[in-house]
Scaffold this active site. Structure first.
Site, PDB file in Angstrom:
ATOM      1  N   ASP A   1      -1.067   7.321   6.214  1.00  0.00           N
ATOM      2  CA  ASP A   1      -2.156   6.396   5.924  1.00  0.00           C
ATOM      3  C   ASP A   1      -2.283   5.454   7.118  1.00  0.00           C
ATOM      4  O   ASP A   1      -1.451   4.579   7.317  1.00  0.00           O
ATOM      5  CB  ASP A   1      -1.835   5.617   4.642  1.00  0.00           C
ATOM      6  CG  ASP A   1      -2.811   4.477   4.384  1.00  0.00           C
ATOM      7  OD1 ASP A   1      -3.817   4.360   5.118  1.00  0.00           O
ATOM      8  OD2 ASP A   1      -2.564   3.688   3.442  1.00  0.00           O
TER       9      ASP A   1
ATOM     10  N   LYS B   1     -11.482  -1.393   8.569  1.00  0.00           N
ATOM     11  CA  LYS B   1     -10.706  -2.193   9.520  1.00  0.00           C
ATOM     12  C   LYS B   1     -11.315  -1.927  10.908  1.00  0.00           C
ATOM     13  O   LYS B   1     -12.255  -2.570  11.286  1.00  0.00           O
ATOM     14  CB  LYS B   1      -9.234  -1.819   9.481  1.00  0.00           C
ATOM     15  CG  LYS B   1      -8.679  -1.610   8.083  1.00  0.00           C
ATOM     16  CD  LYS B   1      -8.315  -2.900   7.376  1.00  0.00           C
ATOM     17  CE  LYS B   1      -7.648  -2.592   6.047  1.00  0.00           C
ATOM     18  NZ  LYS B   1      -7.310  -3.767   5.263  1.00  0.00           N
TER      19      LYS B   1
ATOM     20  N   TRP C   1       0.830  -1.204   0.000  1.00  0.00           N
ATOM     21  CA  TRP C   1       0.000   0.000   0.000  1.00  0.00           C
ATOM     22  C   TRP C   1       0.859   1.246   0.000  1.00  0.00           C
ATOM     23  O   TRP C   1       0.532   2.242  -0.657  1.00  0.00           O
ATOM     24  CB  TRP C   1      -0.993  -0.029   1.167  1.00  0.00           C
ATOM     25  CG  TRP C   1      -1.852  -1.249   1.077  1.00  0.00           C
ATOM     26  CD1 TRP C   1      -1.856  -2.324   1.919  1.00  0.00           C
ATOM     27  CD2 TRP C   1      -2.784  -1.577   0.028  1.00  0.00           C
ATOM     28  NE1 TRP C   1      -2.729  -3.278   1.464  1.00  0.00           N
ATOM     29  CE2 TRP C   1      -3.316  -2.853   0.316  1.00  0.00           C
ATOM     30  CE3 TRP C   1      -3.212  -0.912  -1.121  1.00  0.00           C
ATOM     31  CZ2 TRP C   1      -4.255  -3.474  -0.514  1.00  0.00           C
ATOM     32  CZ3 TRP C   1      -4.153  -1.525  -1.947  1.00  0.00           C
ATOM     33  CH2 TRP C   1      -4.659  -2.789  -1.642  1.00  0.00           C
TER      34      TRP C   1
END
Lengths: 364, 364
Positions: free
Chosen positions: A176, A200, A107
């Site tokens: 992030d 999440k 990511w």
């Protein structure tokens, strides 16, 4: 196995992932009738009083849970954190500018790729040399860049920044936090922007949270249009266009649950208990081994493998039999990954640890 | 008022809006347990077999309902149609290029604003001279532009293209069909791209449908990065990043309902019945007047006002008493707006028409 009746499935999915059962109950009821309105949450206008109140409550809960200081705006936007990868350079990298990133996994790399479309990217540290099994430390946060970006938790590899990098000279720091936000206190004032996909710790897939320091926006010299300019979303309080109503609603319910449970401190205690229990078993049992540097182990995603891979089928049968789901590692790395987000009960970890011990006894 | 027991509220909301009650029931149940899996639709991985099947089914249903020809890809992405306003020029306007748009209202204007960030925009026709109360006709679709863009239905003003503009010389035609897709058959082969936010006829807020002619992509000469390049989403079958799982699921259920009900032809017949009934009352009763040109009246959003505005409070009390919700016009134009999307029963329109007749009798 006594806990199995309490929870149908022990869900270790890496995201979208388990949410509190009380959230599922409220979220299910609201699809039929939102708070006695006679209307489904799915059919109400985003400009109706009930939804405006939901959006405001979600933002207020984020502010309270993370102790967000004045001068920051809180947004819930459509699209995922991958859209955030694009919004970050668009809103923060000057024309002809430069940004610094650390590359700690898939990511983080994707975030870098988006930034490279806008200007120069200085990858100041990378863990690619060891398959992203550690967090690079001790690197400088360079001055003279428009911002520094990192990924606090690496879902796929199971690594996590324990000390979050901060800038000493005012370089804007952007993080992030998709896979570990709300799992521990964070000093928001250290950041120019924090963003996180909901799916999440915070809610279901379909919305992304942005916590934005207002004064740092509008400095790129770039024409941003309407939708990609964070200032428009701030001005309209996340209602510049139709927001993803239901994902925001379920996020609000989950934030409410976190508060009821004692907030981020309580989440951190539970997280440490879960991680301690599972990593303890991994380290104790010679049939298992962790895949990351010990000091960088994620408390959200514990990655491990069998020391004897020939036993994988046997182990898989054992945890599936125990009602465990989603334990296989990401398809790009293999092995196992136990994702232990905020809503995962310690009992679910105990079930897994019991399976591991029994498996070790039989096959050790 | 006999229908009131059947439906708690007659929901005329402009979007998000009413969906079929069977969809609400299934969508509510799946939040507790998706098809007996023991897991909520909100906690399953987007890469799990059940969700991959849901995504595939949603795409197959769009293909079937709109008779999408070969050579087109169907995507469900996060973000709203306003993100589409940005994606359109990003993916179709050449560097230093030019596009043609018609300006038929707020959303069309917003689409134009995004395109202006990328190059030259030729507004070939506009209804701004008469407050967007009609659809401009007879204008050319210019050649030599990268594409021509229009908005098929204007939710706020209540106008709708009855004949969709087509190009005779191959100029790519792009249409924002957010508020009337699936309400009538459309010849997809006429379009380079059709896109639509889900929250009218197709589902809840939080996902946008894109129907894309593959061969026209990748011609801009622009660096598109990852997330904004439609080709990446096509390659990964809408799973380039985590999709908005629940909005896609509820859209699939709604598409399934449309098919069960007889498809787009059946939706069109119902739509014509609803519009005929309501516009009939507007035209028959001197206390009411439509606000748009008759030939351009939207069958999705009927806008009207009272000829004696002093009676508004009395009228408002009457329709609220009848269990009607969401009838007030958009805050930018005032008056009334009856949004009559696919899932609105004809009975709900009858309730409104009864209220109008009774109101006219008492106050005429």
């Amino acid at each position: 196995m006594s806990t199995k009746t309490k929870q149908k499935v022990h869900n270790y999915s890496a995201g979208p992932c388990i949410l509190p059962s009380t959230v599922f109950e409220k979220a299910s009821a609201a699809v039929l009738d939102l708070d006695g309105s006679g209307l489904s949450i799915l059919e109400i206008s985003h400009r109706s009083k009930p939804f405006v109140a939901i959006m405001e409550k979600a933002r207020a809960l984020v502010k309270e849970l993370l102790d967000v200081p004045e001068g920051y705006s809180i947004l819930f936007l459509g699209g995922g954190a991958s859209t955030g990868f694009f919004l970050v350079p668009m809103n923060y990298m000057k024309v002809g500018g430069k940004a610094a990133y650390t590359d700690t996994g898939t990511w983080a790399s994707n975030a870098i790729k988006e930034a490279q479309g806008f200007g120069e990217v200085d990858v100041v540290a990378s863990s690619a040399d060891k398959d992203h099994t550690y967090i690079p430390k001790g690197h400088p946060i360079p001055s003279g860049v428009d911002y520094f970006h990192f990924t606090s938790n690496n879902t796929i590899y199971g690594t996590q920044y324990k000390d979050l990098p901060t800038s000493s000279d005012g370089t804007p720091v952007i993080c992030d936090m998709s896979s570990d936000i709300f799992s521990r206190p964070v000093n928001v004032a250290d950041f120019a922007m924090i963003y996180a996909g909901a799916q999440k710790n915070m809610g279901p897939a379909g919305t992304t949270l942005y916590i934005v320091k207002d004064e740092l926006l509008g400095r790129t010299g770039r024409s941003l249009g309407n939708m990609m300019d964070l200032r428009n979303h701030i001005k309209k309080e996340s209602m510049f266009n139709t927001p993803p109503v239901y994902p925001v609603y379920v996020s609000m319910l989950t934030l409410e649950w976190m508060k009821e449970q004692g907030g981020v401190k309580a989440m951190q205690e539970r997280s440490e208990a879960r991680a301690g229990l599972l990593y303890g078993a991994i380290d104790e049992l010679p049939l298992f081994e962790g895949t990351t540097a010990r000091e960088d182990r994620s408390s959200m995603n514990a990655t491990f493998r069998l020391t004897n891979t020939a036993l994988e089928e046997t182990f898989d049968a054992a945890w599936k039999e125990a009602g465990i789901s989603g334990l296989r590692g990401h398809r790009s790395v293999g092995g196992y990954r136990a994702s232990m987000y905020n809503a995962l009960p310690l009992e679910s970890v105990q079930v897994l640890v019991d399976v591991m011990h029994e498996f070790a006894k039989k096959n050790g």
